[in-house]
Design a protein around this motif. Structure first.
Motif, PDB file in Angstrom:
ATOM      1  N   PRO A  46     -10.767   8.782  -6.757  1.00 53.37           N
ATOM      2  CA  PRO A  46      -9.439   9.169  -6.254  1.00 53.37           C
ATOM      3  C   PRO A  46      -9.539  10.400  -5.364  1.00 53.37           C
ATOM      4  N   PRO A  47      -8.535  10.616  -4.500  1.00 54.88           N
ATOM      5  CA  PRO A  47      -8.573  11.780  -3.606  1.00 54.88           C
ATOM      6  C   PRO A  47      -8.413  13.084  -4.382  1.00 54.88           C
ATOM      7  N   LYS A  48      -8.761  14.173  -3.731  1.00 57.46           N
ATOM      8  CA  LYS A  48      -8.619  15.488  -4.358  1.00 57.46           C
ATOM      9  C   LYS A  48      -7.143  15.890  -4.429  1.00 57.46           C
ATOM     10  N   ASP A  49      -6.850  16.761  -5.363  1.00 62.18           N
ATOM     11  CA  ASP A  49      -5.518  17.369  -5.506  1.00 62.18           C
ATOM     12  C   ASP A  49      -4.415  16.320  -5.636  1.00 62.18           C
ATOM     13  N   VAL A  50      -4.653  15.301  -6.491  1.00 59.55           N
ATOM     14  CA  VAL A  50      -3.635  14.283  -6.703  1.00 59.55           C
ATOM     15  C   VAL A  50      -2.380  14.909  -7.300  1.00 59.55           C
ATOM     16  N   ASP A  51      -2.566  15.864  -8.219  1.00 61.34           N
ATOM     17  CA  ASP A  51      -1.397  16.486  -8.854  1.00 61.34           C
ATOM     18  C   ASP A  51      -0.529  17.204  -7.831  1.00 61.34           C
ATOM     19  N   GLY A  52      -1.174  17.909  -6.903  1.00 58.46           N
ATOM     20  CA  GLY A  52      -0.404  18.587  -5.871  1.00 58.46           C
ATOM     21  C   GLY A  52       0.343  17.615  -4.979  1.00 58.46           C
ATOM     22  N   MET A  53      -0.313  16.512  -4.625  1.00 61.37           N
ATOM     23  CA  MET A  53       0.348  15.485  -3.817  1.00 61.37           C
ATOM     24  C   MET A  53       1.535  14.887  -4.571  1.00 61.37           C
ATOM     25  N   TRP A  54       1.328  14.659  -5.873  1.00 59.58           N
ATOM     26  CA  TRP A  54       2.387  14.051  -6.683  1.00 59.58           C
ATOM     27  C   TRP A  54       3.607  14.965  -6.767  1.00 59.58           C
ATOM     28  N   THR A  55       3.351  16.252  -6.983  1.00 64.04           N
ATOM     29  CA  THR A  55       4.463  17.204  -7.035  1.00 64.04           C
ATOM     30  C   THR A  55       5.170  17.282  -5.695  1.00 64.04           C
ATOM     31  N   ARG A  56       4.411  17.213  -4.643  1.00 66.04           N
ATOM     32  CA  ARG A  56       5.000  17.270  -3.297  1.00 66.04           C
ATOM     33  C   ARG A  56       5.962  16.107  -3.069  1.00 66.04           C
ATOM     34  N   MET A  57       5.622  14.918  -3.586  1.00 61.26           N
ATOM     35  CA  MET A  57       6.476  13.743  -3.385  1.00 61.26           C
ATOM     36  C   MET A  57       7.607  13.654  -4.386  1.00 61.26           C
TER      37      MET A  57
ATOM     38  N   VAL B 179       0.834  -1.201   0.000  1.00 62.87           N
ATOM     39  CA  VAL B 179       0.000   0.000   0.000  1.00 62.87           C
ATOM     40  C   VAL B 179       0.867   1.249   0.000  1.00 62.87           C
ATOM     41  N   PHE B 180       1.936   1.196   0.761  1.00 63.03           N
ATOM     42  CA  PHE B 180       2.888   2.293   0.864  1.00 63.03           C
ATOM     43  C   PHE B 180       3.460   2.642  -0.511  1.00 63.03           C
ATOM     44  N   ILE B 181       3.935   1.638  -1.231  1.00 61.06           N
ATOM     45  CA  ILE B 181       4.555   1.861  -2.546  1.00 61.06           C
ATOM     46  C   ILE B 181       3.513   2.306  -3.565  1.00 61.06           C
ATOM     47  N   LEU B 182       2.312   1.727  -3.518  1.00 63.37           N
ATOM     48  CA  LEU B 182       1.257   2.180  -4.418  1.00 63.37           C
ATOM     49  C   LEU B 182       0.911   3.644  -4.164  1.00 63.37           C
TER      50      LEU B 182
ATOM     51  N   TRP C  63       3.721   5.709  -5.753  1.00 61.48           N
ATOM     52  CA  TRP C  63       4.035   5.610  -7.182  1.00 61.48           C
ATOM     53  C   TRP C  63       2.833   5.433  -8.101  1.00 61.48           C
ATOM     54  N   TRP C  64       1.620   5.268  -7.566  1.00 54.35           N
ATOM     55  CA  TRP C  64       0.441   5.129  -8.423  1.00 54.35           C
ATOM     56  C   TRP C  64      -0.562   6.211  -8.060  1.00 54.35           C
ATOM     57  N   ARG C  65      -0.800   7.126  -8.981  1.00 57.72           N
ATOM     58  CA  ARG C  65      -1.669   8.257  -8.709  1.00 57.72           C
ATOM     59  C   ARG C  65      -3.092   7.843  -8.336  1.00 57.72           C
ATOM     60  N   ARG C  66      -3.534   6.719  -8.870  1.00 58.81           N
ATOM     61  CA  ARG C  66      -4.940   6.328  -8.765  1.00 58.81           C
ATOM     62  C   ARG C  66      -5.279   5.669  -7.422  1.00 58.81           C
ATOM     63  N   THR C  67      -4.302   5.490  -6.554  1.00 55.71           N
ATOM     64  CA  THR C  67      -4.557   4.860  -5.260  1.00 55.71           C
ATOM     65  C   THR C  67      -5.569   5.671  -4.455  1.00 55.71           C
TER      66      THR C  67
ATOM     67  N   ALA D 153      -5.864  -3.689  -3.207  1.00 53.67           N
ATOM     68  CA  ALA D 153      -5.763  -2.227  -3.221  1.00 53.67           C
ATOM     69  C   ALA D 153      -6.044  -1.663  -4.609  1.00 53.67           C
ATOM     70  N   VAL D 154      -5.507  -2.298  -5.641  1.00 50.24           N
ATOM     71  CA  VAL D 154      -5.710  -1.823  -7.013  1.00 50.24           C
ATOM     72  C   VAL D 154      -7.172  -1.980  -7.423  1.00 50.24           C
ATOM     73  N   ALA D 155      -7.767  -3.145  -7.140  1.00 53.63           N
ATOM     74  CA  ALA D 155      -9.145  -3.398  -7.550  1.00 53.63           C
ATOM     75  C   ALA D 155     -10.109  -2.405  -6.912  1.00 53.63           C
ATOM     76  N   VAL D 156      -9.975  -2.198  -5.605  1.00 52.05           N
ATOM     77  CA  VAL D 156     -10.888  -1.279  -4.918  1.00 52.05           C
ATOM     78  C   VAL D 156     -10.605   0.170  -5.316  1.00 52.05           C
ATOM     79  N   SER D 157      -9.338   0.496  -5.549  1.00 55.13           N
ATOM     80  CA  SER D 157      -9.010   1.863  -5.987  1.00 55.13           C
ATOM     81  C   SER D 157      -9.639   2.185  -7.325  1.00 55.13           C
ATOM     82  N   LEU D 158      -9.628   1.233  -8.248  1.00 58.77           N
ATOM     83  CA  LEU D 158     -10.229   1.452  -9.565  1.00 58.77           C
ATOM     84  C   LEU D 158     -11.747   1.615  -9.487  1.00 58.77           C
TER      85      LEU D 158
END
Length: 566
Positions: free
Chosen positions: A522-533, A453-456, A459-463, A513-518
């Motif tokens: 998805p959470p709000k502001d994924v792009d901002g979270m991605w840039t932060r990481m 879950v940590f790695i997803l 590294w996976w925006r859709r989590t 995790a992948v099946a339920v995420s799909l």
């Protein structure tokens, strides 16, 4: 100075240091993360001190002693665990910049469910890791001192005194005091290993010759036959019906079991709460990555030395048992009944009482260092993620620190109680090293429930939050069910593989995790979270500037509308 007195002095010193390093004015940032100002070399040594527990100081040499080459799979797995951390976790985790694994998952996924579920899993992992440390402290005291205090058995005395000392250190000193003591403790552990390897070599002992000699005859270990110990040949797991040999694989694990153990240890490291929390103490993401590079090198050196000492013990103890009554009482047919006694016996043989005392002190340092990190991780989960966020969101700094310290006391007491409820003799006959094996179960749980879950999430925006909850619940359930089946099977067939089920449980967790995420939003502001990481410093500054600009435009627009109405 006797070994018993050395241990008493050590425990007293830990308590004194706790009082001396107690900060006069502290915040939760100082208590949990040392103000995020820990340098690369200091943090690397502190992480090693946190990570190289009793399972490393006593357990790896014990596993090599008992099962030969197969014992080195522990060393390989423990050392390899930081490679995934270096490649996938360290820098993004620090850039995100929270307090703990639950804090990271809760913020990254915008989910209270993910935060609360990860708190529960983190506490399970911490308890699974704490109990073998307390067990090891009891073994050390029992062997080095041989008697208890206040009418208590020696084993019970060791568990209670060591737990109380480190509990005091953590509750008073927090992360800053624990960091410095862990860094110094690791350097002392490394010095003891280097001294012992060097003094053995200086005595004329040849590691290659010893390995060849040990591998020339079938491997045999003591077994308890209704209270009467006897030597029994070890079967070859790779070639049923044939005997196992010290220098060949098969003394403990088949091919599937070897892979399962290494994957469990390598996957588990990235999910260990007390290790991952240390990355939040680095000042930058780059510092976190460089810290991991140092850790890989230092841990690799440590485990090579542990393997050499396991080989030396198997060769030397047999001769020592014929000449030394103290050693003879611990052996059957020249082989130690409790493999964890290998390191203390080497200290006694080559350094006399002072050598035994040095090894006992080193082993207890390893225990205290790791217990300190685990208690801090537990306190962060209870104090920060539960108390400050849900029970008392308006808590003052004093109240929050009191909650964290209270969590330290409660978790320490629970781990000691569990260690006293499960004496090592009840399981020592089933495993090459009971301490290393019990720690492996913590790695299994972390690698099954948290690491996927940590790695997803990194590294996976859709989590999503529900996906993370499903992954953690699935990983925990599969790992516990398979591990329980392995314990019930005992020494039969696939029991060892079932005890290290990460090869199965981690993919199950990731798939859930992948099946339920799909299937969820998805959470709000994924792009901002991605840039932060993952973004560069310039990217992150640009995002902050854009947010400030948009906030300013929005404020002006509202002011314009309000003015028009007036």
């Amino acid at each position: 100075m006797s070994s018993g007195l050395l241990l008493v002095v050590l425990l007293a010193a830990v308590g004194a240091v706790a009082v001396l390093i107690r900060p006069q004015r502290a915040s939760t940032l100082d208590f949990y993360l040392a103000g995020r100002r820990v340098g690369v070399a200091t943090n690397a040594c502190a992480i090693c001190g946190d990570y190289l527990s009793a399972a490393s100081f006593m357990g790896v040499a014990a596993a090599v002693y008992a099962s030969g080459l197969d014992g080195m799979w522990y060393a390989a797995g423990f050392a390899a665990g930081f490679v995934p951390v270096l490649l996938f976790v360290a820098a993004p985790l620090r850039r995100f910049g929270e307090f703990s694994i639950p804090d990271f998952l809760g913020k990254r996924l915008g989910s209270d469910g993910a935060r609360l579920t990860s708190v529960a899993v983190v506490q399970l992992v911490i308890l699974a890791y704490l109990v073998p440390q307390a067990v090891a402290s009891g073994i050390i005291w029992e062997l080095a001192v041989g008697r208890g205090l206040g009418g208590l058995p020696a084993y019970t005395t060791g568990v209670l005194l060591s737990t109380a000392a480190v509990m005091l250190m953590v509750a008073l000193g927090g992360m800053r005091g624990t960091t410095w003591t862990q860094a110094v403790q690791f350097l002392l552990l490394l010095a003891i290993f280097l001294w012992l390897v060097a003094v053995i070599a200086a005595s004329g002992f040849s590691y290659p010759d010893a390995l060849r000699e040990l591998s020339s005859r079938p491997l045999a270990n003591p077994v308890d036959d209704g209270g009467a110990w006897r030597l029994e040949p070890v079967p070859n797991r790779l070639d049923p019906g044939a005997p196992a040999f010290f220098g060949e694989p098969g003394g403990q694990y088949g091919q599937l079991e070897q892979g399962a153990l290494i994957v469990s240890l390598a996957m588990g490291t990235a999910g260990l709460p007390h290790i991952m929390n240390r990355y939040f103490t680095s000042p930058t993401g780059t510092a976190a990555r460089m810290t991991t590079v140092w850790v890989v090198g230092l841990a690799g050196l440590f485990y090579v030395l542990a393997g050499l000492l396991g080989i030396a013990a198997r060769s030397i103890v047999q001769d020592a048992s014929a000449d030394t009554p103290w050693v003879d009482r611990l052996t059957t047919g020249g082989v130690l009944r409790v493999p964890e006694h290998a390191m203390p016996v080497l200290g006694e043989v080559f350094g006399g009482p002072a050598g035994l005392g040095a090894v006992a002190v080193g082993a207890l340092l390893a225990v205290l260092s790791t217990i300190g990190g685990l208690l801090l991780a537990s306190a962060a989960s209870w104090g920060h993620d539960i108390y400050e966020r849900y029970l008392n969101p308006r808590a003052t700094q004093r109240q929050a620190l009191r909650a964290g310290r209270g969590a330290v006391v409660l978790v320490a007491a629970l781990s000691a109680a569990l260690a006293l409820a499960v004496p090592p003799e009840s399981l020592s006959g089933q495993f090459p090293s009971i301490v290393a094996t019990m720690v492996t179960w913590a790695f299994v749980l972390a690698g099954s429930a948290l690491t996927p879950v940590f790695i997803l999430a990194i590294w996976w925006r859709r989590t999503t939050g529900p996906g993370a909850v499903a992954g953690m619940a699935t990983g925990t359930a599969v790992a516990v069910a398979m591990g329980a089946a392995g314990l019930l099977l005992g020494d039969a067939g696939a029991a060892q593989a079932l005890l290290t089920p990460t090869l199965v449980s981690a993919p199950c967790a990731a798939a859930a995790a992948v099946a339920v995420s799909l299937a969820t939003r998805p959470p709000k502001d994924v792009d901002g979270m991605w840039t932060r990481m993952h973004g560069t410093a310039a990217d992150r500054r640009a995002v902050r500037l854009a947010r400030l600009t948009m906030a300013g435009l929005g404020r002006r627009s509202r002011e314009h509308r309000d003015g028009g109405r007036r």
